[in-house]
Design a protein around this motif. Structure first.
Motif, short mmCIF file in Angstrom:
data_model
loop_
_atom_site.label_atom_id
_atom_site.label_comp_id
_atom_site.label_asym_id
_atom_site.label_seq_id
_atom_site.Cartn_x
_atom_site.Cartn_y
_atom_site.Cartn_z
N ASP A 88 0.81 -1.22 0.00
CA ASP A 88 0.00 0.00 0.00
C ASP A 88 0.85 1.27 0.00
OD1 ASP A 88 -2.36 -1.47 -0.07
OD2 ASP A 88 -2.41 -1.65 2.13
N ALA A 89 2.02 1.17 -0.59
CA ALA A 89 2.93 2.32 -0.62
C ALA A 89 2.30 3.51 -1.37
CB ALA A 89 4.24 1.93 -1.32
N GLN A 90 2.69 4.69 -0.93
CA GLN A 90 2.30 5.94 -1.61
C GLN A 90 3.54 6.43 -2.36
OE1 GLN A 90 -1.18 7.03 -1.21
NE2 GLN A 90 -0.94 4.87 -0.69
N VAL A 91 3.39 6.57 -3.67
CA VAL A 91 4.53 6.91 -4.51
C VAL A 91 4.20 8.22 -5.23
CG1 VAL A 91 5.90 6.12 -6.50
CG2 VAL A 91 5.06 4.47 -4.83
N LEU A 92 5.22 9.02 -5.50
CA LEU A 92 4.99 10.26 -6.22
C LEU A 92 6.08 10.41 -7.28
CD1 LEU A 92 3.80 13.55 -4.72
CD2 LEU A 92 5.71 13.62 -6.31
N GLU A 93 5.65 10.78 -8.47
CA GLU A 93 6.60 10.98 -9.56
C GLU A 93 6.45 12.41 -10.06
OE1 GLU A 93 7.74 8.36 -13.31
OE2 GLU A 93 5.75 9.23 -13.56
N VAL A 94 7.58 13.07 -10.29
CA VAL A 94 7.55 14.39 -10.92
C VAL A 94 8.12 14.21 -12.32
CG1 VAL A 94 8.38 16.78 -10.82
CG2 VAL A 94 7.87 15.55 -8.70
N GLY A 95 7.28 14.37 -13.34
CA GLY A 95 7.70 14.16 -14.73
C GLY A 95 7.31 12.77 -15.18
N SER A 96 6.07 12.65 -15.69
CA SER A 96 5.55 11.32 -16.05
C SER A 96 5.46 11.13 -17.56
CB SER A 96 4.16 11.12 -15.44
OG SER A 96 4.25 11.19 -14.03
N TRP A 97 5.37 12.21 -18.30
CA TRP A 97 5.34 12.18 -19.76
C TRP A 97 4.22 11.28 -20.25
CZ3 TRP A 97 6.07 15.19 -23.48
CH2 TRP A 97 6.47 14.78 -24.76
N MET A 98 4.53 10.12 -20.85
CA MET A 98 3.44 9.25 -21.35
C MET A 98 3.16 8.11 -20.37
SD MET A 98 3.93 9.11 -25.34
CE MET A 98 4.53 10.48 -26.29
N GLY A 99 3.85 8.15 -19.23
CA GLY A 99 3.54 7.16 -18.20
C GLY A 99 4.39 5.90 -18.22
N ALA A 100 5.48 5.87 -19.00
CA ALA A 100 6.29 4.64 -19.03
C ALA A 100 6.94 4.39 -17.66
CB ALA A 100 7.34 4.72 -20.14
N SER A 101 7.69 5.37 -17.16
CA SER A 101 8.33 5.17 -15.85
C SER A 101 7.26 4.92 -14.79
CB SER A 101 9.18 6.40 -15.48
OG SER A 101 8.43 7.58 -15.63
N THR A 102 6.14 5.63 -14.90
CA THR A 102 5.06 5.49 -13.92
C THR A 102 4.53 4.06 -13.92
OG1 THR A 102 4.42 7.57 -15.03
CG2 THR A 102 3.23 6.98 -13.03
N CYS A 103 4.38 3.48 -15.11
CA CYS A 103 3.87 2.09 -15.19
C CYS A 103 4.88 1.09 -14.65
CB CYS A 103 3.51 1.73 -16.63
SG CYS A 103 1.98 2.52 -17.17
N PHE A 104 6.19 1.31 -14.87
CA PHE A 104 7.19 0.40 -14.29
C PHE A 104 7.12 0.48 -12.76
CE2 PHE A 104 9.06 0.60 -18.57
CZ PHE A 104 9.25 -0.76 -18.78
N LEU A 105 6.88 1.67 -12.23
CA LEU A 105 6.71 1.80 -10.77
C LEU A 105 5.43 1.08 -10.33
CD1 LEU A 105 7.65 5.59 -10.43
CD2 LEU A 105 8.88 3.72 -9.35
N ALA A 106 4.35 1.33 -11.06
CA ALA A 106 3.06 0.72 -10.69
C ALA A 106 3.16 -0.80 -10.68
CB ALA A 106 1.98 1.18 -11.66
N ALA A 107 3.95 -1.35 -11.62
CA ALA A 107 4.07 -2.81 -11.75
C ALA A 107 4.68 -3.45 -10.51
CB ALA A 107 4.90 -3.14 -12.98
N GLY A 108 5.52 -2.69 -9.80
CA GLY A 108 6.19 -3.26 -8.64
C GLY A 108 5.37 -3.15 -7.36
N LEU A 109 4.34 -2.29 -7.38
CA LEU A 109 3.61 -2.02 -6.13
C LEU A 109 2.68 -3.17 -5.75
CD1 LEU A 109 2.73 1.74 -6.67
CD2 LEU A 109 4.55 0.76 -5.25
N LYS A 110 2.43 -3.26 -4.46
CA LYS A 110 1.48 -4.28 -3.99
C LYS A 110 0.49 -3.65 -3.01
CE LYS A 110 5.41 -5.59 -1.12
NZ LYS A 110 6.34 -4.67 -1.77
N GLY A 111 -0.68 -4.27 -2.89
CA GLY A 111 -1.69 -3.77 -1.94
C GLY A 111 -2.72 -2.92 -2.64
N PRO A 112 -3.98 -3.04 -2.21
CA PRO A 112 -5.08 -2.33 -2.90
C PRO A 112 -5.03 -0.82 -2.75
CG PRO A 112 -5.87 -3.44 -0.91
CD PRO A 112 -4.45 -3.88 -1.09
N ALA A 113 -4.32 -0.33 -1.73
CA ALA A 113 -4.31 1.13 -1.52
C ALA A 113 -3.06 1.80 -2.10
CB ALA A 113 -4.43 1.43 -0.03
N ALA A 114 -2.19 1.02 -2.77
CA ALA A 114 -0.97 1.62 -3.36
C ALA A 114 -1.38 2.64 -4.43
CB ALA A 114 -0.10 0.52 -3.96
#
Ligand SMILES: C[S@@+](CC[C@H](N)C(=O)[O-])C[C@H]1O[C@@H](n2cnc3c(N)ncnc32)[C@H](O)[C@@H]1O
Length: 236
Positions: free
Chosen positions: A68-94
């Protein structure tokens, strides 16, 4: 169309690069779900914003974050880095707060020219819809909180989140002044023991390197967590 963009050539190059990277990654971190990483990499086969080691490292940092980690990204562009981060997260509230003006508005001259060319080709003036589409294609839509804003304005709007974020990834404006301002604005958002990571340390974006270097010397970060390509991560 250039030879390297032919679908068959592109697929072959992707398979070779992914195979080579994943052989090492699976040995290094056998505990991580590299099949999930590969699924995301497959979606972003044409990725001009990061290398396999860098994308793999973001995935690793997110996988190592608590449930359920809370993550923040500055500079997401089309979401590639954001999706690689999302892929590693676990828990319904992440969740990932993805802060970006989605228009490439940057004070870094070299970047601004690149974005202008990109938007001309795209025939649009925002990457927000592409970001949303990538998140929904990969089944991550519930994890994304796009924050359509200038970085420093977002840091004011989200002030209630100070001290609550497990992992921050900064890859926004690459000028020295902007990177320095981002560090000062966003570091207080990271929980004690949480991680702040930066893209482009030691790259041609020398303002980024200088700002991170100065803040390291000034004792802003507690310790270095790791380095992969031009990503450097610190514990707060
Ligand atoms: C290098 S791209 C991010 C690439 C992305 N992290 C990836 O690896 O796929 C930088 C992004 O930062 C955004 N940006 C630049 N300056 C910004 C600012 N001051 N506030 C918000 N976003 C900004 C741009 O719109 C662009 O989308």
């Amino acid at each position: 169309m250039a030879f390297k963009h032919w679908p068959i050539v592109r697929d072959l190059r992707f398979a070779q690069k992914a195979g080579r990277y994943l052989r090492g990654a699976r040995k290094r971190r056998p505990d991580l779900n590299w099949a999930e990483f590969r699924r995301v990499a497959q979606h972003f086969k044409v990725d001009d914003m990061g290398s396999f080691p860098e994308r793999g490292y973001l995935f690793q940092l997110a996988s190592d974050a608590p449930a359920d980690a809370q993550v923040l990204e500055v500079g997401s562009w089309m979401g590639a880095s954001t999706c690689f981060l999302a892929a590693g997260l676990k828990g319904p509230a992440a969740r990932i707060y993805a802060v970006d003006n989605f228009q490439g508005l940057s004070t870094c001259g070299e970047d601004a020219a690149w974005y202008n060319r990109h938007f001309q080709k795209l025939g649009a003036n925002s990457t927000l819809e592409i970001f949303r589409q990538n998140f929904s294609d990969l089944g991550f839509a519930l994890r994304a909180e796009p924050v359509v804003s200038d970085s420093l304005a977002a840091a004011q709007k989200l002030a209630a989140l100070r001290g609550t974020i497990d992992l921050i990834f900064i890859d926004g404006d690459h000028s020295y002044d902007a990177c320095k301002a981002d560090i000062i604005a966003w570091a207080p958002f990271v929980k004690r023991g949480g991680v702040i990571a930066f893209h482009d340390f030691g790259s041609r974006a020398d303002g980024v390197t200088r700002a991170i270097f100065e803040e390291t010397k000034a004792g802003r970060f507690a310790e270095i967590v790791g380095v992969a390509g031009t990503i450097i991560a610190f514990r707060m």
